[in-house]
Design a protein around this motif. Sequence first.
Motif, short mmCIF file in Angstrom:
data_model
loop_
_atom_site.label_atom_id
_atom_site.label_comp_id
_atom_site.label_asym_id
_atom_site.label_seq_id
_atom_site.Cartn_x
_atom_site.Cartn_y
_atom_site.Cartn_z
N MET A 84 -55.00 -24.53 63.17
CA MET A 84 -55.19 -24.11 61.78
C MET A 84 -55.86 -22.74 61.74
N GLY A 85 -55.36 -21.87 60.88
CA GLY A 85 -55.92 -20.53 60.75
C GLY A 85 -55.24 -19.48 61.61
N GLN A 86 -54.43 -19.92 62.55
CA GLN A 86 -53.72 -18.98 63.41
C GLN A 86 -52.46 -18.47 62.72
N GLU A 87 -51.99 -17.34 63.19
CA GLU A 87 -50.74 -16.75 62.70
C GLU A 87 -49.58 -17.24 63.56
N VAL A 88 -48.47 -17.52 62.91
CA VAL A 88 -47.27 -17.88 63.66
C VAL A 88 -46.10 -17.04 63.17
N ILE A 89 -45.19 -16.77 64.06
CA ILE A 89 -43.95 -16.08 63.71
C ILE A 89 -42.80 -16.95 64.18
N LEU A 90 -41.96 -17.31 63.24
CA LEU A 90 -40.76 -18.08 63.55
C LEU A 90 -39.58 -17.13 63.54
N PHE B 26 -47.22 -16.00 53.45
CA PHE B 26 -45.90 -15.93 54.05
C PHE B 26 -45.34 -14.52 53.93
N SER B 27 -44.59 -14.13 54.93
CA SER B 27 -43.84 -12.88 54.82
C SER B 27 -42.58 -13.00 55.68
N VAL B 28 -41.59 -12.22 55.33
CA VAL B 28 -40.35 -12.19 56.10
C VAL B 28 -40.03 -10.76 56.45
N GLU B 29 -39.28 -10.64 57.54
CA GLU B 29 -38.96 -9.31 58.02
C GLU B 29 -37.65 -9.36 58.77
N ARG B 30 -36.90 -8.27 58.68
CA ARG B 30 -35.72 -8.12 59.52
C ARG B 30 -35.97 -6.85 60.32
N LYS C 278 -43.21 -15.10 58.98
CA LYS C 278 -44.59 -15.08 59.47
C LYS C 278 -45.47 -15.86 58.52
N ILE C 279 -46.30 -16.71 59.09
CA ILE C 279 -47.33 -17.39 58.31
C ILE C 279 -48.65 -16.85 58.83
N ARG C 280 -49.38 -16.19 57.96
CA ARG C 280 -50.56 -15.42 58.41
C ARG C 280 -51.71 -16.31 58.88
N THR D 275 -52.25 -20.28 59.18
CA THR D 275 -51.61 -21.57 58.96
C THR D 275 -52.59 -22.62 58.46
N LYS D 276 -52.06 -23.51 57.63
CA LYS D 276 -52.82 -24.65 57.10
C LYS D 276 -52.16 -25.92 57.60
N LEU D 277 -52.89 -27.00 57.54
CA LEU D 277 -52.35 -28.28 58.00
C LEU D 277 -51.05 -28.62 57.27
N GLU D 278 -51.03 -28.33 55.96
CA GLU D 278 -49.87 -28.67 55.15
C GLU D 278 -48.65 -27.78 55.40
N ASP D 279 -48.81 -26.79 56.28
CA ASP D 279 -47.65 -25.98 56.67
C ASP D 279 -46.81 -26.67 57.73
N SER D 280 -47.31 -27.77 58.27
CA SER D 280 -46.56 -28.51 59.28
C SER D 280 -45.25 -29.01 58.67
N ALA D 281 -44.15 -28.62 59.28
CA ALA D 281 -42.83 -28.96 58.75
C ALA D 281 -41.78 -28.45 59.72
N MET D 282 -40.54 -28.81 59.44
CA MET D 282 -39.40 -28.22 60.13
C MET D 282 -38.96 -27.03 59.29
N TYR D 283 -38.89 -25.88 59.90
CA TYR D 283 -38.48 -24.67 59.18
C TYR D 283 -37.06 -24.30 59.59
N PHE D 284 -36.20 -24.19 58.60
CA PHE D 284 -34.80 -23.86 58.85
C PHE D 284 -34.49 -22.46 58.35
N CYS D 285 -33.81 -21.73 59.19
CA CYS D 285 -33.24 -20.44 58.80
C CYS D 285 -31.77 -20.68 58.46
N ALA D 286 -31.27 -19.93 57.53
CA ALA D 286 -29.85 -20.04 57.17
C ALA D 286 -29.33 -18.65 56.84
N SER D 287 -28.02 -18.50 56.97
CA SER D 287 -27.41 -17.23 56.58
C SER D 287 -26.06 -17.50 55.93
#
Lengths: 112, 113
Positions: free
Chosen positions: B15-21, B65-69, B78-80, B82-94
């Motif tokens: 919790m509190g860490q940054e992640v980049i998916l 939250f932020s997104v980048e290409r 990017k999630i700057r 993280t909180k416990l409630e951010d736990s989830a499956m994250y799907f990218c789509a195009s």
Amino acid sequence: TQLLEQSPQFLSIQEGENLTVYCNSSSVFSSLQWYRQEPGEGPVLLVTVVTGGEVKKLKRLTFQFGDARKDSSLHITAAQPGDTGLYLCAGERTSGTYKYIFGTGTRLKVLA
Amino acid sequence: EPEVTQTPSHQVTQMGQEVILRCVPISNHLYFYWYRQILGQKVEFLVSFYNNEISEKSEIFDDQFSVERPDGSNFTLKIRSTKLEDSAMYFCASSLSLGEKLFFGSGTQLSVL
């Protein structure tokens, strides 16, 4: 706000039976898509319906878009164990928007 | 068939860490999306991205939250902090264009401890 309600939430049937899954809303959608999702995977598109009253068939699956474009149904004939999965409807509120709103999902299990 | 690829498949963070998916959309697609699915719940729209800018975002997509290409192939979420409630499956789509078929990746399972 829950925009797309699916029913039933869970369905367990025997191989060979028929079933219908419903996707309902009080809102009008410019288009609606049906997806199937396997555990640990992303949703996979089955069909897109656009015109009110439209019916599309994909082998044993029949999809219908309501006349008022507020609801849709998915009918499976002679279900097979391979049909097991999570079925999701997703609607586009206004043509040209950049997002789809997903329904609550129907988890189907077909027993051999 | 071309596919959307996501990495990593699983991410565990404090919790509190940054992640980049990370996501690599299908190469000729122009519209990119992030969705998430909390365990047992429905797929929720987060954000859409077109022409190097956010097109739409949901109320979930707050300032954390932020997104980048960053280049011609990757699309990141990017999630700057993280909180416990951010736990989830994250799907990218195009998708190739608006209203066209969405191709989903296999997702990144994010677990925030």
